[in-house]
Scaffold this active site. Structure first.
Site, PDB file in Angstrom:
ATOM      1  N   CYS A 230       0.815  -1.213   0.000  1.00 50.29           N
ATOM      2  CA  CYS A 230       0.000   0.000   0.000  1.00 50.29           C
ATOM      3  C   CYS A 230       0.847   1.260   0.000  1.00 50.29           C
ATOM      4  CB  CYS A 230      -0.948  -0.032   1.189  1.00 50.29           C
ATOM      5  SG  CYS A 230      -2.045  -1.436   1.050  1.00 50.29           S
ATOM      6  N   GLU A 231       1.586   1.445  -1.061  1.00 54.61           N
ATOM      7  CA  GLU A 231       2.385   2.658  -1.247  1.00 54.61           C
ATOM      8  C   GLU A 231       2.526   2.908  -2.742  1.00 54.61           C
ATOM      9  OE1 GLU A 231       5.759   3.835   0.769  1.00 54.61           O
ATOM     10  OE2 GLU A 231       5.559   2.418   2.430  1.00 54.61           O
TER      11      GLU A 231
END
Ligand code: LLP
Length: 412
Positions: free
Chosen positions: A340-341
């Site tokens: 999640c980046e």
């Protein structure tokens, strides 16, 4: 040259189809070729005809099976932590061929190195020297020391992996280093035996190596004048590889340049290569989970920045090849992971084979600083490491499980 080749449009590692390994161990996984590791180690080591020790930079690829393979070829190890020392010893590396680098060695790590009888500590500051003297005194032994000097030479590589510039944290400025040598000579538990220098990584030109060696050679002359004889000259690692269109010097050309500069020096040469030996001897195999179109086309794979940090950290390029070549051509996409980046990518705006969900992709040149820099970020178990030798593959590190993720954690 490496042993990842296509036969009938299918990628093989030596004589094993990569697809077969994926079917047995699942994805993602790191895959290394024994023949390539052997070949690269030998090509490098044999290029040096003068007395030398090739101390493989453990940080580049630290699996004990691989360290053991190099030990079997006569190699030593360059280590930077107690953990790497532990690995090197487990891998049966001769402690007399271990050199210990790094700016922040702790007292416990110094004790471990002294107890193990390593060849030398590459000391990087005055305070480190005083600490080492104290530890050696307590143990009633003598600590073999080489000082890492900083020659202030631009290695012309990525800023994060430049180490030989005055502004970098590494080493002792070469102009002022005579003082620390004379101080160390007087210490009862310090045995001054070497000079070392490592100016950076992924160097694609010879000139910075030569420039730094010239400075070190002048310095060794000054040491001789002061009555300090040096037995070991450690020139570090740093020779680059081809990821894309780079054209780094071959080990033979590098060795020739070093030999010319070593003329007249009576020292055993220590080399600390990492990337040049393992970089192109390993790949990361990943599976396409989904594809989607937003502002761009994204190929979402099951490996992420936690498995291979280099693209996110250094904007590094890794070629991406199909495991099965469908000959459908290439397209420009972002290959991204499940983390999640936004910084989680393996390739950005890169030409990669047209692929769909379920396809296997090979992230090339991942043998160096691939697995060793991987993490459990997003609570992702670390992937297995597989070693192929001829027609056989070995799981040299198994896939971590969810239980491994919480091993050592407790709820008070
Ligand atoms: N010796 C010392 C003291 C080092 O610090 C290094 C690498 C080496 C030898 C080996 O350098 P090589 O031959 O592999 O270039 N994570 C980065 C590379 C960091 C290199 C750190 N020091 C990357 O993925 O590009």
């Amino acid at each position: 040259m490496h042993h990842f080749e296509y036969k009938n449009k299918e990628l093989y590692c030596e004589s094993v189809p990569v697809r077969d390994i994926a079917a047995k161990v699942g994805t993602p996984f790191y895959l290394y070729s024994t023949a390539t590791l052997n070949r690269h180690f030998r090509a490098f080591d044999e290029a040096f005809t003068m007395p030398h020790i090739t101390c493989f930079a453990t940080k580049a690829c630290s699996n004990i099976a691989i360290l053991n393979l190099f030990a079997g070829l006569g190699g030593g190890a360059d280590i930077v932590s107690g953990g790497e020392l532990f690995r090197a010893l487990k891998a049966e590396v001769d402690p007399r061929k271990i050199v210990y680098s790094g700016v922040g060695k702790t007292v416990d790590e110094m004790r471990f190195g002294l107890k193990s009888g390593i060849l030398m500590f590459n000391v990087e500051s005055e305070q480190e020297l005083f600490t080492l003297q104290k530890v050696a005194e307590e143990m009633n032994v003598s600590a073999p020391v080489s000082f890492r000097v900083n020659p202030d030479v631009d290695p012309k590589t990525h800023a994060y992996i430049s180490t030989g510039l005055a502004q970098n944290k590494f080493g002792i400025p070469i102009q002022g280093a005579l003082g620390i040598y004379t101080a160390a000579q007087k210490m009862a538990h310090i045995d001054v035996i070497g000079v070392s220098c490592h100016i950076g990584s992924q160097l694609t030109q010879i000139s910075p190596f030569v420039e730094s060696l010239q400075k070190v050679k002048i310095f060794i002359g000054r040491l001789e004048e002061a009555g300090i004889h040096i037995s070991y000259l450690d020139i570090g690692g740093g020779l680059g590889i081809r990821y894309d269109a780079e054209d780094p010097p071959l080990p033979a050309a590098y060795a020739e340049a070093i030999k010319n500069e070593m003329e007249g020096l009576d020292c055993i040469l220590i080399l600390e290569p990492g990337r040049v030996i393992v970089g192109n001897a390993g790949i990361l195999v990943t599976k396409v989970l989904y594809t989607k179109k937003g502002g761009k086309k994204f190929v979402i794979v099951d490996a992420g920045m936690n498995d291979l940090a280099r693209p996110s950290l250094y904007d590094a390029y890794h070629a991406i090849r199909p495991v099965i070549d469908t000959e459908e051509g290439n397209e420009v996409v972002d290959v991204v992971g499940p983390i999640c980046e936004t910084g989680d990518f393996l390739a950005r705006d890169q030409e990669v084979p047209i692929c769909e969900s379920g396809d296997l992709l090979a992230i090339m040149s991942s043998g160096a600083y691939g697995f060793t820099m991987s993490s459990n970020y997003n609570s992702r178990p670390r992937v297995p490491e597989i070693l192929v030798d001829g027609d056989t593959f070995y799981v040299i590190r198994k896939r971590e499980t969810n239980e491994d993720l919480i091993a050592g954690e407790t709820i008070p």
